[in-house]
Design an enzyme around this catalytic site. Sequence first.
Site: not given
Ligand code: NAD
Length: 371
Positions: A160-162, A264-266, A295, A317, A319
Amino acid sequence: MNKKLRVFATCDIGEAIELLRRRGYDVEVYPHPEPPAKSLIVEKVKSGIDGLITTLRDPIDAEVFEAGQGTLKVVAQYAVGFDNINRADANRYKIPFSNTADVLTEATAEFAFFMMGTLARKMWPAEHLTRELKWGYWHPYLPFLGDEVTGKTVAVIGTGRIGLAFIKKCVGFDMNVLCYDPAYENHEFVKTIQEINDLRHARGLTKEKAWIKYVPFEEALRGADFVSVHVPLLRAGESATPTYHLFNEKNLRLMKPTAYLVNTSRGPVIDEAALARALRENWIAGAALDVYEKEPLPVDSPLRDAAIADRCRLMPHFASAARITRLSTDPDKGMAGRCVQGLIDVLEGNYGGDITKMPYVVNKEAFAKPT
Ligand code: NAD
């Protein structure tokens, strides 16, 4: 505005609060740095506020929406992840909620990239040598060596975006990329990155031509020197491909013993007990984490084991914790700006009051007109 719109914010998001006040809003901010008790959130919602500003620490579910029946009009989440908000409940009560996607993409991606380098090049244990007066001599391989990032293969889980922004950083380090995403494959992006790789090679910037491709999950894990995780937290029932404990014992064992994991996800995407074992028993070479199952990280977490401290980096947490990303009031630059704009859009009826057209609202499906 005739009657002042009332907003409660569960944390201070800086200058953006003043922006709302200057627009005539009556804004109350929870004054302490720690999260408010859920009972206080419910109490504030019950008092008749129009908008609620939340962040990832606040559990927002039917109890909160029920308290706001007839008065609460929007929940504006200061984060891109919204696993703390029960989407089905929000939809049932027809309350739109917004998030702050995009504006934290680059900050989070670069932090993940830095964590990867810090981990692999052992910067933390190396600095400890200096600080603890254990740096006695220069030696070809003692007391330890790190691993290069340049030219290695990285698996990006979630494009996705990140995830895509993270790949952009990897290009400058001549990395090969194994992409995995069951729901969103951006082949146009992959093609562009390959073209850049080809050009870098053709012009003599790289000796080897780097490559990028989508592969199945297991192939990504088996083939990678680094694995960087960029998925949302999706529990069973929330997705056909849930991410809760995606990195369990079985999947961690697929990784090379020389590979590093970056998250850095969850936190709950990784089974931490399994990861601690993987590090203790050297199934993998190391892990760098920004997020945890609980957390802040509990004092008795197995991840704090001193025996794995050299190969386990633990960030708080952090990032997205960069100045402009967190606090800019510009909705195109900062989480604060985007958060209040999401709130304003709903409360002031922007986009002709059509919630499905509001760019920062997440649960648009609850407001789609039947066709
Ligand atoms: P996004 O929705 O643009 O991208 C997430 C991607 O993951 C999507 O393309 C989705 O199809 C894919 N996905 C879903 N299920 C999956 C699976 N089982 N296996 C592989 N891919 C899968 O979201 P984003 O903006 O890229 O952000 C991603 C996550 O990062 C957020 O949901 C948030 O939890 C986390 N995040 C953490 C911090 C931090 O401070 N650590 C900061 C920003 C975001």
